[in-house]
Design an enzyme around this catalytic site. Sequence first.
Site: not given
Ligand code: ZN
Length: 185
Positions: A49, A54, A103-104, A145-146, A149
């Site tokens: 995701g 991000q 998380c990225l 989670h997504e 953001h």
């Molecule tokens: Zn994340």
Amino acid sequence: MTVLRIIRMGHPTLRKVAEPYPVEKIGTPEFRQMVADLKETMYAANGIGLAAPQVNLGWQVAVIEIPETPTRYGEVPALPFAAYINPKITVLEDDRAGYWEGCLSVPGMMGYVERPQKIQVDYVDEGGNQKSLIAEGFTATVFQHEFDHLYGTLYVDRIEDPALFMYEEEYRQFHEGDAPELDEA
Ligand code: ZN
């Protein structure tokens, strides 16, 4: 398509509430470019995701794809690639379950987070259609989670026990298997 730079925790954009995406712009070349870039960037990072903030874009847009054979994530239902525009979550059941999340935007770290496991997601799709779906379990956790953001929230904010926030290496060494895992979203 372009692989964009993923910004990391500490960048102010990750802490801002993103703007709803103007629905009249859905389908424009600019929109299609954004979705293609998010997809390419998510693939390049081996993520499941990626939310627009991000990559430093302040729009309420996220892409998610849970692969068909997700060996890294155990037995979870696949979810084909899709973009979610201006999504809203309604919690249908308060029952929570915990996952180790990564998380990225917080590379190299893992944390244990409990979230509701049955939710409804209302969103606009890539074709500009209002859609609704119900997600359970792992998929419900990925959505939460997504979409966090899009509201300036990171999973680290939802870790209740700070002792369960750690480097991925130590997680692999000491905690892997404690609970299911949601890596890189
Ligand atoms: Zn994340």
